[in-house]
Design a protein around this motif. Sequence first.
Motif, PDB file in Angstrom:
ATOM      1  N   PRO A  62      17.208  78.890  13.328  1.00 13.91           N
ATOM      2  CA  PRO A  62      16.264  78.112  12.515  1.00 13.91           C
ATOM      3  C   PRO A  62      16.981  77.281  11.461  1.00 13.91           C
ATOM      4  CG  PRO A  62      16.267  80.407  11.826  1.00 13.91           C
ATOM      5  CD  PRO A  62      17.105  80.338  13.077  1.00 13.91           C
ATOM      6  N   THR A  63      16.460  76.089  11.220  1.00 12.56           N
ATOM      7  CA  THR A  63      17.074  75.170  10.261  1.00 12.56           C
ATOM      8  C   THR A  63      16.125  74.777   9.130  1.00 12.56           C
ATOM      9  OG1 THR A  63      16.440  73.309  11.672  1.00 12.56           O
ATOM     10  CG2 THR A  63      18.664  74.206  11.961  1.00 12.56           C
ATOM     11  N   SER A  64      14.811  75.034   9.300  1.00 16.61           N
ATOM     12  CA  SER A  64      13.849  74.636   8.277  1.00 16.61           C
ATOM     13  C   SER A  64      12.582  75.453   8.405  1.00 16.61           C
ATOM     14  CB  SER A  64      13.503  73.141   8.409  1.00 16.61           C
ATOM     15  OG  SER A  64      12.798  72.895   9.618  1.00 16.61           O
ATOM     16  N   VAL A  65      11.754  75.380   7.364  1.00  8.65           N
ATOM     17  CA  VAL A  65      10.405  75.948   7.433  1.00  8.65           C
ATOM     18  C   VAL A  65       9.414  74.875   7.012  1.00  8.65           C
ATOM     19  CG1 VAL A  65      11.174  78.306   6.964  1.00  8.65           C
ATOM     20  CG2 VAL A  65      10.427  76.856   5.075  1.00  8.65           C
ATOM     21  N   VAL A  66       8.206  74.995   7.555  1.00  6.03           N
ATOM     22  CA  VAL A  66       7.113  74.094   7.191  1.00  6.03           C
ATOM     23  C   VAL A  66       6.059  74.901   6.453  1.00  6.03           C
ATOM     24  CG1 VAL A  66       5.211  72.693   8.085  1.00  6.03           C
ATOM     25  CG2 VAL A  66       7.500  72.461   9.075  1.00  6.03           C
ATOM     26  N   ARG A  70       8.328  70.067   4.689  1.00  9.32           N
ATOM     27  CA  ARG A  70       9.481  70.681   5.346  1.00  9.32           C
ATOM     28  C   ARG A  70      10.576  71.013   4.326  1.00  9.32           C
ATOM     29  NH1 ARG A  70      10.619  71.120  10.511  1.00  9.32           N
ATOM     30  NH2 ARG A  70       9.088  69.527  11.079  1.00  9.32           N
ATOM     31  N   TYR A  71      11.138  72.211   4.465  1.00 14.51           N
ATOM     32  CA  TYR A  71      12.183  72.693   3.556  1.00 14.51           C
ATOM     33  C   TYR A  71      13.383  73.157   4.364  1.00 14.51           C
ATOM     34  CZ  TYR A  71       8.298  73.060   0.195  1.00 14.51           C
ATOM     35  OH  TYR A  71       7.209  72.804  -0.623  1.00 14.51           O
ATOM     36  N   SER A  72      14.558  72.683   4.025  1.00 12.31           N
ATOM     37  CA  SER A  72      15.768  73.231   4.612  1.00 12.31           C
ATOM     38  C   SER A  72      15.965  74.646   4.077  1.00 12.31           C
ATOM     39  CB  SER A  72      16.985  72.368   4.263  1.00 12.31           C
ATOM     40  OG  SER A  72      16.842  71.073   4.786  1.00 12.31           O
ATOM     41  N   ILE A  73      16.722  75.466   4.788  1.00  7.27           N
ATOM     42  CA  ILE A  73      16.820  76.877   4.414  1.00  7.27           C
ATOM     43  C   ILE A  73      18.252  77.403   4.448  1.00  7.27           C
ATOM     44  CG2 ILE A  73      14.482  77.541   5.116  1.00  7.27           C
ATOM     45  CD1 ILE A  73      15.708  78.410   7.831  1.00  7.27           C
ATOM     46  N   LEU A 124      14.477  83.689   3.792  1.00  3.14           N
ATOM     47  CA  LEU A 124      14.954  82.317   3.940  1.00  3.14           C
ATOM     48  C   LEU A 124      14.824  81.621   2.593  1.00  3.14           C
ATOM     49  CD1 LEU A 124      13.130  81.460   7.300  1.00  3.14           C
ATOM     50  CD2 LEU A 124      15.479  82.302   6.990  1.00  3.14           C
ATOM     51  N   GLN A 125      15.952  81.256   2.009  1.00  2.00           N
ATOM     52  CA  GLN A 125      15.934  80.575   0.717  1.00  2.00           C
ATOM     53  C   GLN A 125      15.639  79.097   0.925  1.00  2.00           C
ATOM     54  OE1 GLN A 125      19.515  80.969  -1.610  1.00  2.00           O
ATOM     55  NE2 GLN A 125      18.552  80.170  -3.460  1.00  2.00           N
ATOM     56  N   LEU A 126      14.630  78.600   0.221  1.00  3.82           N
ATOM     57  CA  LEU A 126      14.221  77.209   0.368  1.00  3.82           C
ATOM     58  C   LEU A 126      15.164  76.273  -0.368  1.00  3.82           C
ATOM     59  CD1 LEU A 126      10.366  77.659  -0.179  1.00  3.82           C
ATOM     60  CD2 LEU A 126      11.649  77.755   1.976  1.00  3.82           C
ATOM     61  N   SER A 127      15.331  75.085   0.164  1.00  2.34           N
ATOM     62  CA  SER A 127      16.232  74.097  -0.436  1.00  2.34           C
ATOM     63  C   SER A 127      15.707  73.574  -1.771  1.00  2.34           C
ATOM     64  CB  SER A 127      16.436  72.931   0.530  1.00  2.34           C
ATOM     65  OG  SER A 127      15.182  72.376   0.917  1.00  2.34           O
ATOM     66  N   ARG A 128      14.417  73.731  -1.994  1.00  5.18           N
ATOM     67  CA  ARG A 128      13.801  73.378  -3.275  1.00  5.18           C
ATOM     68  C   ARG A 128      12.605  74.290  -3.477  1.00  5.18           C
ATOM     69  NH1 ARG A 128      11.899  69.982   0.608  1.00  5.18           N
ATOM     70  NH2 ARG A 128       9.661  69.512   0.625  1.00  5.18           N
ATOM     71  N   LYS A 129      12.133  74.386  -4.703  1.00  2.00           N
ATOM     72  CA  LYS A 129      11.009  75.266  -4.992  1.00  2.00           C
ATOM     73  C   LYS A 129       9.746  74.763  -4.286  1.00  2.00           C
ATOM     74  CE  LYS A 129      12.651  76.760  -9.548  1.00  2.00           C
ATOM     75  NZ  LYS A 129      12.922  78.137  -9.111  1.00  2.00           N
ATOM     76  N   ALA A 130       8.982  75.693  -3.735  1.00  2.00           N
ATOM     77  CA  ALA A 130       7.709  75.337  -3.131  1.00  2.00           C
ATOM     78  C   ALA A 130       6.750  74.891  -4.229  1.00  2.00           C
ATOM     79  CB  ALA A 130       7.125  76.532  -2.383  1.00  2.00           C
ATOM     80  N   HIS A 131       6.045  73.813  -3.967  1.00  3.49           N
ATOM     81  CA  HIS A 131       5.104  73.287  -4.963  1.00  3.49           C
ATOM     82  C   HIS A 131       3.817  74.092  -4.899  1.00  3.49           C
ATOM     83  CE1 HIS A 131       3.252  70.450  -7.672  1.00  3.49           C
ATOM     84  NE2 HIS A 131       2.265  70.251  -6.819  1.00  3.49           N
TER      85      HIS A 131
END
Length: 256
Positions: free
Chosen positions: A71-75, A90-93, A113-120
Amino acid sequence: MHVLHKVLLFHVLICLGQNALGSEIIKGTKAKKKSMLYMASVQNKKGHVCGGFLVSEDFVMTAAHCVNQNPTSVVLGTHSLKNVNDDTMRYSIKKCKHPDYKAVISGNDIMLLQLSRKAHLGKKGPIKPIKIPSNQIKLKGKQKCSVAGWGATKTNGSNVDELQVVDIPVINLETCQKMWNDKLPANVVCAGGYGTKKGFCQGDSGGPLVCNGKMAVGIVSFNSNYNCDYPNVPNVYTDISKFLPWIKNILEKKRC
């Protein structure tokens, strides 16, 4: 456990891991809009491969064996996989697999899975984390919970675009162990797939077992071979409450 039984179970579970291509909810219904705002689609470059769920503004929880799908990202923030804005959803992880995970058969099937930025996050959505246990819990047999995911609604069917959900009963762990001929790894819970025609199928990996409509207590781990013509044997989930020290350490440090 007999050596032959170990070999057969290992083959079954490896097959499940290698075929985690989308999630399959059996006898479910389309999720209501703006419900389950914590659901995440874990994806690789080809698309959806596993389920997951938001547990903080920085982390999504899923199954460790989903790492096999690279896996490379989460939605986040949508029930429809046709309605994805890559810029905002979409967030890179970064993958934080449990250090003791080796294979599904040996347990410890959990990953953050650590998100590339904080979820809004917002009070009314479209993204909201779900609570996890704060201490060890023991689920009661026949307690009603639910599991959700994207994908086929029957064995060997095609994936669906809209999030599906189904209510399932918790199965007493002693009964579950007996049905699995004492082959289960430690730190699991069982629900659905036995005594009901409802449950998950291979590929629903990483999705949450939600009880009382508000707390994720398990992570979809495995079922029996490719048989989704329930009932046969219980579906098996990782027991989140057994991994709290590891989870809390990562969530507090905000790194693996």
